[in-house]
Design a protein around this motif. Structure first.
Motif, PDB file in Angstrom:
ATOM      1  N   ASN A 106       0.689  -1.371  -0.030  1.00 40.58           N
ATOM      2  CA  ASN A 106       0.088  -0.210   0.174  1.00 40.58           C
ATOM      3  C   ASN A 106       0.822   1.493  -0.228  1.00 40.58           C
ATOM      4  O   ASN A 106       0.800   1.900   1.062  1.00 40.58           O
ATOM      5  CB  ASN A 106      -1.253  -0.332   1.202  1.00 40.58           C
ATOM      6  N   SER A 107       1.305   1.572  -0.948  1.00 39.77           N
ATOM      7  CA  SER A 107       2.252   2.435  -1.359  1.00 39.77           C
ATOM      8  C   SER A 107       1.999   3.726  -2.460  1.00 39.77           C
ATOM      9  O   SER A 107       3.330   4.478  -3.257  1.00 39.77           O
ATOM     10  CB  SER A 107       4.005   2.995  -0.742  1.00 39.77           C
ATOM     11  N   ARG A 108       1.197   2.774  -3.944  1.00 43.15           N
ATOM     12  CA  ARG A 108       1.285   3.491  -5.003  1.00 43.15           C
ATOM     13  C   ARG A 108       0.631   4.886  -4.590  1.00 43.15           C
ATOM     14  O   ARG A 108      -0.074   5.076  -3.924  1.00 43.15           O
ATOM     15  CB  ARG A 108       0.667   2.653  -5.483  1.00 43.15           C
ATOM     16  N   ILE A 109       0.513   5.944  -5.678  1.00 44.05           N
ATOM     17  CA  ILE A 109      -0.018   6.441  -5.247  1.00 44.05           C
ATOM     18  C   ILE A 109      -1.557   7.037  -5.119  1.00 44.05           C
ATOM     19  O   ILE A 109      -1.627   7.644  -4.106  1.00 44.05           O
ATOM     20  CB  ILE A 109       0.346   7.499  -6.978  1.00 44.05           C
ATOM     21  N   GLU A 110      -2.204   5.843  -5.730  1.00 50.68           N
ATOM     22  CA  GLU A 110      -3.857   6.381  -5.146  1.00 50.68           C
ATOM     23  C   GLU A 110      -3.933   5.436  -3.638  1.00 50.68           C
ATOM     24  O   GLU A 110      -4.892   5.298  -2.984  1.00 50.68           O
ATOM     25  CB  GLU A 110      -4.601   4.588  -6.270  1.00 50.68           C
ATOM     26  N   ASP A 111      -2.813   4.806  -3.372  1.00 49.72           N
ATOM     27  CA  ASP A 111      -3.261   4.377  -1.873  1.00 49.72           C
ATOM     28  C   ASP A 111      -2.748   5.828  -0.975  1.00 49.72           C
ATOM     29  O   ASP A 111      -3.325   5.870  -0.464  1.00 49.72           O
ATOM     30  CB  ASP A 111      -1.628   3.400  -1.583  1.00 49.72           C
ATOM     31  N   LEU A 112      -2.026   6.657  -1.355  1.00 43.38           N
ATOM     32  CA  LEU A 112      -1.291   7.589  -0.829  1.00 43.38           C
ATOM     33  C   LEU A 112      -2.742   8.503  -1.361  1.00 43.38           C
ATOM     34  O   LEU A 112      -3.335   9.693  -0.222  1.00 43.38           O
ATOM     35  CB  LEU A 112      -0.395   8.792  -1.168  1.00 43.38           C
ATOM     36  N   ARG A 113      -3.797   8.743  -2.195  1.00 44.30           N
ATOM     37  CA  ARG A 113      -4.833   9.811  -2.634  1.00 44.30           C
ATOM     38  C   ARG A 113      -5.593   8.822  -1.613  1.00 44.30           C
ATOM     39  O   ARG A 113      -6.716   9.893  -0.842  1.00 44.30           O
ATOM     40  CB  ARG A 113      -5.108   9.385  -4.166  1.00 44.30           C
ATOM     41  N   SER A 114      -6.056   8.257  -1.296  1.00 41.21           N
ATOM     42  CA  SER A 114      -6.952   7.050  -0.471  1.00 41.21           C
ATOM     43  C   SER A 114      -6.568   7.441   1.142  1.00 41.21           C
ATOM     44  O   SER A 114      -7.587   8.279   1.698  1.00 41.21           O
ATOM     45  CB  SER A 114      -6.648   5.674  -0.318  1.00 41.21           C
ATOM     46  N   ALA A 115      -5.764   8.045   1.754  1.00 44.70           N
ATOM     47  CA  ALA A 115      -5.302   8.378   3.203  1.00 44.70           C
ATOM     48  C   ALA A 115      -5.099   9.913   3.099  1.00 44.70           C
ATOM     49  O   ALA A 115      -6.044  10.337   3.826  1.00 44.70           O
ATOM     50  CB  ALA A 115      -3.764   7.857   3.670  1.00 44.70           C
ATOM     51  N   ALA A 116      -4.862  10.526   1.882  1.00 41.80           N
ATOM     52  CA  ALA A 116      -5.090  11.598   1.928  1.00 41.80           C
ATOM     53  C   ALA A 116      -6.812  12.314   2.119  1.00 41.80           C
ATOM     54  O   ALA A 116      -6.902  13.798   1.997  1.00 41.80           O
ATOM     55  CB  ALA A 116      -4.180  12.753   0.690  1.00 41.80           C
ATOM     56  N   LYS A 117      -7.154  11.711   0.980  1.00 37.38           N
ATOM     57  CA  LYS A 117      -8.490  11.995   1.360  1.00 37.38           C
ATOM     58  C   LYS A 117      -9.389  11.900   2.401  1.00 37.38           C
ATOM     59  O   LYS A 117     -10.308  12.793   2.966  1.00 37.38           O
ATOM     60  CB  LYS A 117      -9.217  11.086   0.013  1.00 37.38           C
ATOM     61  N   VAL A 118      -9.165  10.781   3.992  1.00 40.70           N
ATOM     62  CA  VAL A 118      -9.654  11.116   5.317  1.00 40.70           C
ATOM     63  C   VAL A 118      -9.312  12.428   5.379  1.00 40.70           C
ATOM     64  O   VAL A 118      -9.785  13.199   6.256  1.00 40.70           O
ATOM     65  CB  VAL A 118      -9.271   9.555   5.811  1.00 40.70           C
ATOM     66  N   LEU A 119      -7.462  13.005   5.656  1.00 40.09           N
ATOM     67  CA  LEU A 119      -7.419  14.036   5.806  1.00 40.09           C
ATOM     68  C   LEU A 119      -8.208  14.742   5.638  1.00 40.09           C
ATOM     69  O   LEU A 119      -8.541  16.007   6.351  1.00 40.09           O
ATOM     70  CB  LEU A 119      -5.910  14.487   5.538  1.00 40.09           C
ATOM     71  N   ALA A 120      -8.939  15.304   4.512  1.00 40.38           N
ATOM     72  CA  ALA A 120      -9.115  16.517   3.137  1.00 40.38           C
ATOM     73  C   ALA A 120     -10.784  15.782   4.228  1.00 40.38           C
ATOM     74  O   ALA A 120     -11.688  17.474   4.267  1.00 40.38           O
ATOM     75  CB  ALA A 120      -9.206  16.021   2.243  1.00 40.38           C
ATOM     76  N   ALA A 121     -11.243  14.791   4.359  1.00 43.49           N
ATOM     77  CA  ALA A 121     -12.639  15.002   4.936  1.00 43.49           C
ATOM     78  C   ALA A 121     -12.752  15.208   6.888  1.00 43.49           C
ATOM     79  O   ALA A 121     -13.570  15.792   7.175  1.00 43.49           O
ATOM     80  CB  ALA A 121     -13.168  13.387   5.386  1.00 43.49           C
ATOM     81  N   ALA A 122     -11.271  15.239   7.409  1.00 47.64           N
ATOM     82  CA  ALA A 122     -11.388  15.283   8.547  1.00 47.64           C
ATOM     83  C   ALA A 122     -12.022  17.254   8.825  1.00 47.64           C
ATOM     84  O   ALA A 122     -11.694  17.979  10.247  1.00 47.64           O
ATOM     85  CB  ALA A 122      -9.972  15.115   9.259  1.00 47.64           C
ATOM     86  N   GLY A 123     -11.298  17.848   7.360  1.00 48.00           N
ATOM     87  CA  GLY A 123     -10.587  19.250   8.241  1.00 48.00           C
ATOM     88  C   GLY A 123      -9.496  19.530   8.330  1.00 48.00           C
ATOM     89  O   GLY A 123      -8.646  19.653   8.035  1.00 48.00           O
ATOM     90  N   GLU A 124      -9.174  21.123   7.519  1.00 52.44           N
ATOM     91  CA  GLU A 124      -8.294  21.661   7.245  1.00 52.44           C
ATOM     92  C   GLU A 124      -7.183  22.247   9.172  1.00 52.44           C
ATOM     93  O   GLU A 124      -5.918  21.449   9.002  1.00 52.44           O
ATOM     94  CB  GLU A 124      -8.388  23.437   6.983  1.00 52.44           C
ATOM     95  N   ASN A 125      -8.076  21.568  10.125  1.00 51.93           N
ATOM     96  CA  ASN A 125      -7.168  20.984  11.156  1.00 51.93           C
ATOM     97  C   ASN A 125      -6.942  20.013  11.333  1.00 51.93           C
ATOM     98  O   ASN A 125      -6.752  20.322  12.851  1.00 51.93           O
ATOM     99  CB  ASN A 125      -8.056  22.186  12.017  1.00 51.93           C
ATOM    100  N   ALA A 126      -7.214  19.149  11.054  1.00 48.05           N
ATOM    101  CA  ALA A 126      -6.885  17.906  11.398  1.00 48.05           C
ATOM    102  C   ALA A 126      -5.698  17.667  11.567  1.00 48.05           C
ATOM    103  O   ALA A 126      -4.105  18.175  11.127  1.00 48.05           O
ATOM    104  CB  ALA A 126      -7.222  16.809  10.213  1.00 48.05           C
ATOM    105  N   ARG A 127      -5.247  17.092  13.095  1.00 53.22           N
ATOM    106  CA  ARG A 127      -3.854  16.860  12.843  1.00 53.22           C
ATOM    107  C   ARG A 127      -3.490  15.163  13.592  1.00 53.22           C
ATOM    108  O   ARG A 127      -4.568  14.996  13.991  1.00 53.22           O
ATOM    109  CB  ARG A 127      -3.132  17.814  14.740  1.00 53.22           C
ATOM    110  N   VAL A 128      -2.601  15.096  13.498  1.00 52.79           N
ATOM    111  CA  VAL A 128      -1.649  13.847  14.087  1.00 52.79           C
ATOM    112  C   VAL A 128      -2.059  13.745  15.660  1.00 52.79           C
ATOM    113  O   VAL A 128      -1.543  14.506  16.219  1.00 52.79           O
ATOM    114  CB  VAL A 128      -0.589  13.481  13.596  1.00 52.79           C
TER     115      VAL A 128
END
Length: 776
Positions: free
Chosen positions: A360-382
């Motif tokens: 799970n390290s291909r570009i669509e895997d990273l897009r999938s993960a980044a999509k969750v960040l986007a859904a969490a909002g611009e203030n999402a943090r680890v």
């Protein structure tokens, strides 16, 4: 190439098209079209060629890179290998590969090359992987390439050397298994959930002796990246390989890639690729159908990929498991993982998140993960006190993710953005999990100590891992709003800027697709390569092995199922250039080591391991009562460690196929017997009685029994039996069939010109650091 009016499977067709010489009984010499090489499993193979004066038969069909050992910390372009790889043993393996590719004239993506990356990522990315081919690598997750309709499987180092010298392998044909996933996936469910669910259903030995073809409406709906994730973990189900028939999705992914065929040759290749799908009415030995709608986001709770539960579930109670072996495995896993039965999965706190690996390290895997960040909002943090890292599968994926704004989104949220490599999947570099800590990982194995001694791993999808990073505990990704999601597939098919509106590059970034390989020679026909200086050296010389005729000695009993190669020899002992000196690493964490200080947070057991207990310190035979002995990694080091200890025979109800082959390649005998027979012989071993293994008569004699109990018979494939009895190595035997290989190659050059290799004249490939060129 053979043809038949009998309906055939995808696997049947590729097998038939690659048989160089059929010995009968299902055993054949098959031709290998593509060979991928990395730094860990190759040094001894190159050394074997030097020792025997043999050359690579087809260096033009081989692609090498460094991935397992390389650090993923930022790399300064001006630094040399000494600074880029600080750990001496890792550096030695990388340096050895650097030298070997120059000496043998191989195409190579080194550590300072932007195309460097995980071996199973760069092959598809460059179009080196094609439908209908056979593809091997000294790595068990070579099954990844089966997503393209290729027969792809992992091999050990001795078989790497065999392919180097002959471009062939002896293989026994596997059974056909088809797994149909039908229906529609629910929102938030991805291909990683599908394969974890499958393994949970059939178990880690459920596909032993089989090649799986994945089929059904769910599989057809998936992108190539998602298909690769599924095929990647076929080995975790015990399969020899996993495959998906090529279709328009496949062809769209491949067209225009640097090493894919072009023009009229593409048209001819595509016509052939469309013909290899399984015929209507083809026979499958095993067929399973799974309802895709029944699959939930899935995570592991234990130390085997079969230890899975839906994220909404709880840690199971071993007491409810009817199978004694599975119950014992679960009890041990819960003790190691520090979990109690009944614990809600979503109550388990996590210390580290790893997004990466060949799964799970291909570009669509990273897009999938980044999509969750986007859904969490611009203030999402680890989450506080949690470390999260993202490791792209290749330098070109890293470059694309940075251009799309994905990298910046991760970094804003507090993720570490790393360089390409295997990283925490195998933990052979500095990216490791501390003892007792928990990791949410998108990798493929959760074995004990896999990501670091004493570390606890929970496998999941990139989207799930991102949700965990934001909450600090196992989390149902469906608790985040995923705008515009189609059932299951959208997170793996929609661009980051489409999903987020982020200020990413508005140019269509396709650097990994359109980038030509600078200075790599153009294709030529195979028939024109015969006299190349770097081509085949005709030789029937062979390296003698110690013959295996009759072995008498003490047997050590073992009672664990799914004894994996990580368990047999931990990764730190795989950083070697030799085949010897590995007895000290055998079952390292299961044994006591007086005077040796264990790693921080790790304790050696208080009770002696069976091999440290008299009289078994002198054992020559292992008798395992548990199934699937030697599963997991392809590391031949596991076999070498047994041999170094003095073990020459292992008896078990079943074996991991790569481990089984590795034993035979090293003059050692692997015997498969029914579980009841193994228990009987283990009982003899517990009494300190010797066993006598007679390969010629194919029987195990129970020495010292006054009751005159009859010997136990076993079967060994005839050619391997002859090889062991005579001590002649397999390469020497194969080279006696060199004329058959020549004829096969000549026919192949005419019928499938797109498989022609590359000119064998060594041409150094400029790197971004040395050339300064951006003309990719």
């Amino acid at each position: 190439m053979s043809s038949s009016s009998t309906p055939r499977t995808l696997y049947d067709k590729i097998w038939d098209d690659h048989v160089v010489h059929d010995k009968g009984g299902g055993l054949a010499l098959i031709y290998i079209d593509r060979h991928l090489v990395h730094e860990v499993s190759s040094p001894q193979a190159f050394e074997g060629l030097r020792d025997t004066g043999r050359r690579l038969r087809r260096p033009d069909c081989t692609l090498a890179t460094v991935d397992h050992n390389v650090p993923t910390a930022p790399r300064e372009e001006h630094l040399g290998l000494d600074s880029l790889v600080p750990e001496p043993e890792s550096r030695a393996q990388c340096a050895a590969l650097d030298k070997n590719v120059k000496d043998f004239g191989l195409a190579y993506f080194g550590i300072k090359d932007r195309r460097q990356g995980i071996v199973h990522v760069i092959g598809p990315e460059q179009g080196f992987t094609l439908p209908g081919i056979t593809c091997v690598c000294g790595d068990s997750h070579t099954s990844t390439h089966g997503a393209f309709g290729a027969l792809a499987f992992g091999i050990g180092t001795s078989e790497v050397e065999h392919v180097f010298a002959t471009q062939t392998l002896w293989q026994r044909k596997s059974k056909n298994m088809r797994i149909n996933v039908e229906g529609t996936l629910a929102e938030g469910v991805t291909s990683k959930d599908v394969i974890l669910h499958i393994i949970g259903q059939i178990g880690t030995a459920g596909a032993s002796g089989c090649v799986i073809e994945y089929a059904g409406t769910v599989i057809r709906s998936l992108s190539m990246e998602a298909r690769m994730s599924i095929c990647n973990m076929s080995i975790e189900a015990g399969a020899r390989a996993g495959m998906i028939a090529p279709d328009d999705v496949t062809f769209s992914y491949l067209k225009g890639r640097p090493l894919a065929p072009k023009g009229e040759v593409w048209d001819k290749a595509e016509a052939y690729w469309r013909s290899i799908a399984s015929d209507e009415g083809a026979n499958f030995d095993i067929e399973i159908t799974i309802d895709g709608a029944s699959i939930s986001p899935t995570v592991t709770w234990g130390t085997s990929p079969q230890h899975v539960a839906p994220i909404t579930g709880v840690v199971p109670d071993p007491a409810t498991m009817e199978d004694p072996a599975r119950r014992e495995s679960a009890e041990r896993a819960l003790k190691y993982m520090g979990l109690e039965p009944g614990t809600r999965m979503q109550d388990i706190a996590i210390d580290k998140v790893f997004i990466g690996s060949c799964t799970n390290s291909r570009i669509e895997d990273l897009r999938s993960a980044a999509k969750v960040l986007a859904a969490a909002g611009e203030n999402a943090r680890v989450a506080p006190n949690l470390l999260a890292m993202v490791v792209p599968g290749s330098g070109l994926i890293k470059q694309q993710a940075e251009a799309e704004g994905i990298a910046a989104a991760f970094q804003r949220a507090g993720f570490q953005w790393r360089e390409a490599g295997c990283s925490m999947c195998v933990g052979m570099n500095a990216d490791q999990l501390d003892p007792g800590k928990r990791c949410a990982s998108t990798s493929n194995r959760n074995f004990e100590g896999r990501q670091g001694p004493g570390g606890r791993t929970h496998l999941m999808s990139p989207a799930m891992a991102t949700a965990v990073a934001l909450t600090g505990k196992l989390t149902d990704v469906r608790s985040f709003t995923l705008p515009g999601a189609e059932a299951g597939a959208a997170p793996l098919s929609v661009s980051f800027e489409q999903q987020t509106g982020a200020n990413a590059s508005k140019t269509a970034i396709r650097v990994h697709h359109d980038a030509p390989i600078p200075s790599w020679p153009a294709p030529e026909s195979e028939s024109a390569q015969e006299d190349s200086a770097d081509g085949a050296q005709k030789s029937t010389g062979s390296t003698p092995m110690e013959p295996f005729v009759v072995l008498r000695g003490l047997a050590a009993p073992m009672h664990l199922s799914n004894t994996d190669t990580d368990q047999i020899i931990p990764k730190q002992f795989c950083k070697t250039l030799k085949r010897t000196g590995l007895a000290k690493g055998l079952f390292y964490y299961q044994r006591q080591h007086p005077g040796v200080e264990p790693e921080p947070g790790v304790t050696f057991p208080s009770e002696p391991f069976v091999l440290d207990t008299e009289p078994y310190t002198r054992a020559k035979i292992i008798v395992s009562t548990g199934v699937n002995f030697g599963c997991g990694s392809s590391r031949e080091h596991a076999v070498w460690s047994f041999k170094d200890f003095g073990i020459r025979c292992i008896i078990a109800p079943s074996f991991g196929e790569i481990f089984f082959n590795n034993m035979m390649q090293n003059g050692m005998l692997a015997i498969v017997l029914p579980q009841d027979a193994c228990r009987m012989l283990a009982g003899d071993a517990e009494q300190g009685l010797e066993l006598e293994v007679d390969l010629g008569k194919q029987e195990v004699r129970r020495v010292g029994r006054a009751d005159g109990t009859a010997a136990v018979s076993f079967a060994t494939e005839a050619s391997r039996r002859d090889m062991l009895l005579t001590g002649v190595d397999e390469i020497g035997q194969t080279l006696q069939l060199e004329e058959h290989i020549d004829v096969f190659e000549q026919k192949r050059a005419g019928s499938q010109p797109w498989l022609g290799g590359f000119k064998k004249k060594r041409v150094d490939i400029p790197t971004s650091a040395s050339s300064g060129s951006t003309d990719w």
